[in-house]
Design a protein around this motif. Sequence first.
Motif, mmCIF file in Angstrom:
data_model
loop_
_atom_site.group_PDB
_atom_site.id
_atom_site.type_symbol
_atom_site.label_atom_id
_atom_site.label_comp_id
_atom_site.label_asym_id
_atom_site.label_seq_id
_atom_site.Cartn_x
_atom_site.Cartn_y
_atom_site.Cartn_z
ATOM 1 N N GLN A 1 -2.167 -16.713 -8.959
ATOM 2 C CA GLN A 1 -0.831 -15.713 -8.071
ATOM 3 C C GLN A 1 -0.359 -16.945 -7.480
ATOM 4 O O GLN A 1 1.193 -17.232 -7.409
ATOM 5 C CB GLN A 1 -1.713 -15.139 -6.514
ATOM 6 N N VAL A 2 -0.844 -17.793 -7.344
ATOM 7 C CA VAL A 2 0.167 -18.974 -6.606
ATOM 8 C C VAL A 2 0.632 -19.856 -7.860
ATOM 9 O O VAL A 2 1.564 -20.189 -7.901
ATOM 10 C CB VAL A 2 -0.921 -20.471 -6.351
ATOM 11 N N ILE A 3 0.447 -19.884 -8.987
ATOM 12 C CA ILE A 3 0.307 -20.450 -9.775
ATOM 13 C C ILE A 3 2.281 -19.574 -10.488
ATOM 14 O O ILE A 3 2.863 -20.164 -10.873
ATOM 15 C CB ILE A 3 -0.567 -20.365 -11.347
ATOM 16 N N ASN A 4 2.315 -18.120 -10.166
ATOM 17 C CA ASN A 4 2.852 -17.343 -10.604
ATOM 18 C C ASN A 4 4.275 -17.281 -9.759
ATOM 19 O O ASN A 4 5.648 -17.341 -9.955
ATOM 20 C CB ASN A 4 3.032 -16.013 -10.471
ATOM 21 N N GLU A 5 4.060 -17.571 -8.280
ATOM 22 C CA GLU A 5 5.221 -17.589 -7.655
ATOM 23 C C GLU A 5 6.234 -18.704 -7.545
ATOM 24 O O GLU A 5 7.046 -19.110 -7.037
ATOM 25 C CB GLU A 5 4.266 -17.421 -5.808
ATOM 26 N N ILE A 6 4.925 -19.684 -7.549
ATOM 27 C CA ILE A 6 5.659 -21.149 -7.944
ATOM 28 C C ILE A 6 6.333 -21.314 -9.268
ATOM 29 O O ILE A 6 8.112 -21.400 -8.552
ATOM 30 C CB ILE A 6 4.526 -22.698 -8.012
#
Length: 365
Positions: free
Chosen positions: A350-355
């Motif tokens: 999820q962090v990768i997607n948001e970045i």
Amino acid sequence: MSQEPRRAPPHPTHRRRQLPTKGTTLSSSTTRHRAARGPAILLLLLGLLLALTACGFTTSTGEATGTGSRAPDKVEPLPDAPTPQLPATATSADGRTATVTSAERIIPLNGSLAEIVFSLGLGPKVVARDVSTTFEQATALPVITQAHDVSAEGVLSLHPTVVLADRSTGPAEAIAQIRSAGVPLLVLDDAKRLEDVGPRIDTVAAALGVPDAGRQLKERTEQRITEAKAALPAVERRPKVAFLYLRGSASVYLLGGPASGAGSLVEAVGGEDAGTAAGLSGDFTPLTSEALVKAAPDAILVMSKGLESVGGVDGLLKLPGVAQTPAGLDRRVVSIEDGQLLSYGPRTPQVINEIAEQLYPKAAK
């Protein structure tokens, strides 16, 4: 890694550094105040923007708060809650062994470890949290940290059957006091790279007597990381991204280096860590105009509460050197919730997607 540091200088890879706000990916405003300088300047700016677009760095068309597609601050447990098979003996990162005979009262001492425990389906057995554990399912639990240090008395008063920590957990006296009381306490290595996610899940799951659930959670997480990376847009040049650790209330402004913990995430989204590219060593260095201008980031990555602590993007631009960077000129700031950014756990996809959504706003539309 979390997810405010307890001691000076602060170390953002400690998950207890919890400091959230919403992310912002903000557009360039440079043409507005330079337009009066004449057609030549306008043509130059247009040329620069076209060049950036060709490299895959497009700016959004207006300031945004970063709240659009942000997922709820909660974890996703496995479908079926596992039954711990105990006793289980595990070796701590500090060389000590811990034999767990009951997982009925679990205390994870940072947000990253709590995220794993809840994702395994053992959330109902957690009896306390630290300040960096802020996701929805844990908010009703008592907090057993004082400022950013663990309270041994607070931990022991809740009669835990197992305590989970990592090398950044402290103070050492509190860890020793918990162990001397006979409570099984497992210390894990700090997680600073994507490669640490799987082993970290395995270690926690094995210690709690649910290794099969651990394998299931690890496979799900690694598959989602692969999918998140596969969904990234193609760019002709890797954007340089600087990770800044900010605490305006304490006048702490640091530029991340190769050991900050953010570099692996930057690489995962197709970027280049600006601090590493500028030749920094170690984890962090005090932010100076010279250091940041030398790093020349195309974007700046921050924890959301850190951004809030300096007055948002407008306040960030007043810090040394920020306004003179390509990121500052374009107001390109990627802001991620503090408890998620460096947690390196089940929510890392999820962090990768948001970045990626904030770094490549045009591609996300």
